[in-house]
Design an enzyme around this catalytic site. Sequence first.
Site, PDB file in Angstrom:
ATOM      1  N   HIS A   1      -9.258  11.482  10.375  1.00 43.71           N
ATOM      2  CA  HIS A   1      -8.012  12.051  10.920  1.00 43.71           C
ATOM      3  C   HIS A   1      -7.411  13.022   9.914  1.00 43.71           C
ATOM      4  CE1 HIS A   1      -7.410   9.921  14.697  1.00 43.71           C
ATOM      5  NE2 HIS A   1      -7.830   8.812  14.121  1.00 43.71           N
TER       6      HIS A   1
ATOM      7  N   ARG B   1       3.402  -1.257  11.512  1.00 41.35           N
ATOM      8  CA  ARG B   1       3.335  -1.708  12.905  1.00 41.35           C
ATOM      9  C   ARG B   1       2.444  -2.940  13.037  1.00 41.35           C
ATOM     10  NH1 ARG B   1      -0.523   1.931  16.028  1.00 41.35           N
ATOM     11  NH2 ARG B   1      -1.921   0.575  14.830  1.00 41.35           N
TER      12      ARG B   1
ATOM     13  N   CYS C   1     -12.350  11.639  15.701  1.00 40.15           N
ATOM     14  CA  CYS C   1     -12.343  10.181  15.650  1.00 40.15           C
ATOM     15  C   CYS C   1     -13.064   9.573  16.852  1.00 40.15           C
ATOM     16  CB  CYS C   1     -10.920   9.646  15.500  1.00 40.15           C
ATOM     17  SG  CYS C   1     -10.881   7.934  14.869  1.00 40.15           S
TER      18      CYS C   1
ATOM     19  N   GLU D   1      -5.842  15.518  10.476  1.00 44.79           N
ATOM     20  CA  GLU D   1      -4.572  16.041  10.989  1.00 44.79           C
ATOM     21  C   GLU D   1      -3.392  15.124  10.688  1.00 44.79           C
ATOM     22  OE1 GLU D   1      -5.728  13.127  14.160  1.00 44.79           O
ATOM     23  OE2 GLU D   1      -6.777  14.474  12.781  1.00 44.79           O
TER      24      GLU D   1
ATOM     25  N   LYS E   1     -11.477  -3.044   9.258  1.00 46.06           N
ATOM     26  CA  LYS E   1     -11.004  -1.723   9.649  1.00 46.06           C
ATOM     27  C   LYS E   1     -11.143  -0.742   8.487  1.00 46.06           C
ATOM     28  CE  LYS E   1      -6.948   0.565  11.669  1.00 46.06           C
ATOM     29  NZ  LYS E   1      -5.532   0.384  12.116  1.00 46.06           N
TER      30      LYS E   1
ATOM     31  N   SER F   1      -8.835   5.767  10.103  1.00 44.92           N
ATOM     32  CA  SER F   1      -8.205   4.596  10.709  1.00 44.92           C
ATOM     33  C   SER F   1      -9.036   4.216  11.928  1.00 44.92           C
ATOM     34  CB  SER F   1      -6.757   4.920  11.114  1.00 44.92           C
ATOM     35  OG  SER F   1      -6.161   3.807  11.747  1.00 44.92           O
TER      36      SER F   1
END
Length: 305
Positions: free
Chosen positions: A235, A249, A142, A237, A163, A192
């Site tokens: 990502h 969040r 990333c 992972e 985003k 992300s």
Amino acid sequence: MPLNLPDKLPAIELLKEENIFVIDNSRATQQDIRPLRIAILNLMPLKITTETDLVRLLSNTPLQVEVSFMKLKSHTSKNTSVEHMETFYTDFEEMCNDKYDGMIITGAPVEQMDFEEVGYWEEITKVFNWARTHVTSTLYICWAAQAGLYHHYGVPKHALEQKMFGIFRHRTLDPLHPIFRGFDDLFYVPHSRHTEVRKEDILKVPELTLLSESDESGVYLVMARGGREFFVTGHSEYSPLTLDAEYRRDLEKGLPIEVPYHYYLDNDPDKGPVVCWRGHANLLFSNWLNYFVYQETPYNIDDIK
């Protein structure tokens, strides 16, 4: 083979609950084998979460892997206790005389800043340069992928209007490449991020090989130096609930955020996520460990050049 982790690392108990075989350093010293030495520079805010995500994927191999966590002296984590950092992490300057079979450098929540404005930019570029002479193969993830491409090859990053957030479909551009062993023609990856590297900039650099991309999320996987460097913009992972936690969040903070693309069942947050990237993630890490770390690293680790 089990994964060899620092004694009492929280990830050990979490992964044992998933029936993943891990051992701590005390037990590993009783086995007569040279493990692969992997250094992880973890720049993500929630250290324990990222540790567990990465260790879970590194464990999916018959090789014994010894993990060491690195930190930067010029950066202090705000979301992880000082005790955890002091117990399980070592400053780069204390590790820089050692050599490692592989290294993983994670993303970081600084992507909307210019690279040179990041407080630890000077130190992390030293890590980037050091890895070229002290590590057999390095996996940049990333923000680290963007930073590594910029530092080593002058590839710029570009701000996105919205985003890139969700699960996106990708294709391989070289299906017979060893990093794609066992991959399907199409596979899925979480993203992300607020910035991107672009295909046209990658193709301008002869030393870089674009290996995978997405019609929606763009460049995904870039290789350099014959596999001694991999740059991964997504990502892989991430655990099943990571994007959900990020989404909720940001909602609580009142930030402008869309529902993650292609993530929730029927696009409904109340129905939970549909996991479709776990198989690809395991293959990516096991192929990297096998073909570009284990099969390339010298038995005498001091011989790494």
